[in-house]
Design a protein around this motif. Structure first.
Motif, short mmCIF file in Angstrom:
data_model
loop_
_atom_site.label_atom_id
_atom_site.label_comp_id
_atom_site.label_asym_id
_atom_site.label_seq_id
_atom_site.Cartn_x
_atom_site.Cartn_y
_atom_site.Cartn_z
N ALA A 357 0.82 -1.21 0.00
CA ALA A 357 0.00 0.00 0.00
C ALA A 357 0.85 1.26 0.00
O ALA A 357 0.60 2.20 -0.75
CB ALA A 357 -0.93 -0.01 1.22
N MET A 358 1.87 1.28 0.86
CA MET A 358 2.75 2.45 0.92
C MET A 358 3.49 2.67 -0.40
O MET A 358 3.64 3.81 -0.88
CB MET A 358 3.76 2.29 2.05
CG MET A 358 3.16 2.18 3.42
SD MET A 358 2.39 3.69 3.98
CE MET A 358 1.90 3.21 5.63
N ALA A 359 3.95 1.58 -1.01
CA ALA A 359 4.67 1.70 -2.28
C ALA A 359 3.76 2.26 -3.37
O ALA A 359 4.20 3.06 -4.21
CB ALA A 359 5.23 0.35 -2.69
N SER A 360 2.49 1.87 -3.37
CA SER A 360 1.57 2.35 -4.39
C SER A 360 1.28 3.84 -4.22
O SER A 360 1.08 4.56 -5.20
CB SER A 360 0.26 1.55 -4.36
OG SER A 360 -0.44 1.76 -3.15
N VAL A 361 1.22 4.32 -2.96
CA VAL A 361 1.04 5.75 -2.73
C VAL A 361 2.22 6.53 -3.27
O VAL A 361 2.07 7.56 -3.95
CB VAL A 361 0.85 6.04 -1.23
CG1 VAL A 361 0.78 7.54 -0.97
CG2 VAL A 361 -0.40 5.37 -0.70
#
Length: 592
Positions: A357-361
């Motif tokens: 999730a953090m990488a996609s943000v």
């Protein structure tokens, strides 16, 4: 250049003409995004730190009623999304709020919002990179790979933590009784290699993920969309598993009381919750890489908001149903809830989902920032190198690399503990201007009958004269019923004493209550104007709602935001004003 020239506007026709000139056959960007890809980008940006971190703090103050806060914030963002969609259908050009402000408010305000978006994207991404590093190293520890602590903590935190730990140790506190953060900082400082008195401490994982994401964005939009779609599919699937499993462990007693601290307690979490939603506006920065921007941009914004809001509400209800809300003020509330119920097998799944999730943000924001710079460069407000496209990849190469540097280097050593509030106020400011831009651009009401409105999205006209008074009446009834502490504080004396002078009371009110006072005055003026001028309702509600959320962020964030804008104005008057394409031209078609 005179005072009025600072607010010269570009007509929509001229903006589209400029875009065609810059996007010639040999330099155009690849159009490969459809509504599914755009929706995935929106979900990728929205489901991140909010669902894995800030939701815990919001739930601790608001209780199970935090689920209603997600609804309220989503509705506020929904009105803003409609304003963005309205602009995106009429101006399908990269640049987001910057381009929309140029067409409605003029050049100076366009620069201000462009500078504001730098803070929103870049500063926010630094915080996301640091959070990603924390989750990633915890995941490694969970599978037996121990990353040296001095290589995943920032220098400032280690220095301050070490000093505090030494002080407590000197007073007899055992090392094992120190808080986890202090113990980690102390360990990092003492174990780190050093050259003289300088310790080699840096957050390497945060730096590495930014470099990787920047490379991915640099090589092309197709690679970016494939990575985004894959990450969104994985993290949504994992979240559905978490919701499904967690629902079997809900104890309805944990939902009582539903709003333990009243509406005031619920609204205290607005900054953290809103931070979760700031990503949908990044969709509009990809307009020139969409197959059908007039149709797909508006749809994807609405789809992304609906899908993510449902997920957030379900997660918040499951989370507060599994454990008591009072214990959720932790950095990883989902992991905390499952570990407390001894569901440790899901901890690894949650950690993997958080990392994705953090990488996609990061991915979405690293896409958005260079494209805003590209639009500003085309208008002469930034050097031309910012708008040059890579010959092979058709991406804004220099802007992408510079964005990566601006995020990657600070993520090595910065500790941004209040960055969510700072990023939120920047985003809300952008939403306020976009909402106001709709009112200004369409004040002639011609858009209501244009034939080309059927080609895309347009905001339906609802006369404020007939609807807004009833909405205000409803708001006052709600405030009267709940009587929030903030309202009592403002109306019944606040922090001053009976023997204080009028001047000292006024100064205290301005110093502590300035944002909310400014909102009340602005709301009164806007309400009178919107009823008198018969403005359309939705942009007015969007403007009022977002301005209210800005007022909830406190005077400290307003001061930091003001300082950031002053720095931007200095750059504008020393470079942008002198090189502005529209200001250097005498062609009357630039004016709207």
């Amino acid at each position: 250049m005179g005072y009025q020239d600072l607010f010269r506007k570009k007509s929509i026709e001229h903006i589209l003409k400029d875009a065609d000139r810059h996007l010639g056959e040999t330099t155009h960007m690849h159009r490969s995004l459809n509504v599914r890809d755009l929706t995935a980008l929106g979900i990728a940006a929205i489901i991140g730190a909010g669902i894995f971190s800030t939701i815990g703090t919001a739930a601790a103050t608001g209780g199970p009623a935090v689920s209603l806060l997600f609804v309220f914030t989503a509705v506020a963002c929904g009105f803003s999304a409609m304003c963005y969609a309205h602009f995106a259908s009429r101006i399908p050009i990269s640049g987001s709020a910057y381009t929309y402000a140029y067409a409605s408010f003029g050049e100076l305000v366009a620069w201000i919002i462009g500078w504001d978006l730098i803070m929103e994207y870049a500063v926010g991404n630094i915080a996301v990179a640091i959070s990603w590093s924390d989750y990633f190293t915890h995941l490694l520890n969970g599978i037996g790979i121990h990353f040296p602590i001095y290589l995943h903590v920032d220098y400032l935190s280690a220095l301050r933590g070490h000093h505090t730990a030494v002080d407590q140790l000197s007073h007899g506190t055992p090392l094992n009784l120190l808080s986890d953060n202090l113990r980690d900082a102390y360990t990092a400082w003492t174990q780190a290699p050093h050259i003289g008195d300088f310790r080699l401490i840096a957050n390497i994982p945060a730096f590495a993920i930014v470099v990787f994401i920047t490379y991915l964005v640099y090589v092309g939009i197709y690679e970016t969309k494939m990575a985004s779609n894959t990450m969104v599919l994985l993290k949504v699937a994992i979240l559905l598993v978490v919701i499904g499993v967690g629902s079997f462990y809900i104890d309805p007693k944990n939902w009582t009381p539903f709003a333990p601290n009243g509406i005031g307690g619920v609204l205290k979490g607005v900054a953290g919750v809103f931070f979760a939603y700031i990503g949908f506006d990044a969709i509009s920065t990809t307009a020139e890489e969409c197959k059908n921007p007039r149709r797909d941009l508006p749809r994807s914004m609405i789809y992304a908001l609906i899908i993510t809001t449902v997920l957030y509400i379900l997660i918040s209800l499951v989370l507060t149903g599994m454990v008591n809300y009072s214990g959720l003020a932790v950095g990883d509330p989902l992991a905390y809830a499952f570990e407390k119920l001894h569901l440790t097998r899901l901890s690894g799944i949650i950690a993997i989902s958080a990392v994705i999730a953090m990488a996609s943000v990061l991915l979405v924001f690293q896409v958005g920032q260079p494209r805003i710079w590209m639009s500003m460069s085309r208008d002469g407000l930034l050097p031309k190198i910012f708008s040059r496209l890579h010959r092979k990849f058709k991406t804004p190469a220099f802007s992408t690399i510079l964005t990566g540097i601006i995020v990657a280097i600070p993520s090595l050593f910065l500790n941004l503990t209040e960055v969510t509030d700072l990023t939120s106020i920047g985003t809300l400011f952008a939403f306020v201007l976009v909402s106001g831009g709709v009112l200004i651009l369409d004040k002639d009401k011609k858009w209501r009958s244009r034939k080309d409105r059927e080609k895309g999205f347009y905001i339906p006209y609802l006369n404020c004269r007939y609807y807004l008074p009833f909405l205000w009446a409803f708001v006052f009834l709600v405030l009267w019923y709940w009587n929030p502490p903030e309202l009592q504080h403002l109306l019944h004396g606040g922090q001053w004493k009976s023997d204080d002078s009028i001047i000292s009371i006024l100064w205290l009110v301005l110093r502590t209550e300035f944002p909310i006072i400014l909102f009340i005055i602005s709301a009164l003026i806007l309400t009178i104007l919107s009823i008198w001028k018969q403005m359309t309702l939705i942009p007015v509600i969007s403007l009022l709602t977002n301005f209210y959320l800005m007022a909830q962020l406190g005077i400290t964030n307003w001061m930091r935001f003001f300082i950031w804008l002053v720095i931007g104005l200095v750059i504008f008057f020393t470079f942008g004003r002198k090189h502005s394409v529209i200001s250097m031209s005498n062609d009357s078609e630039h004016s709207i």
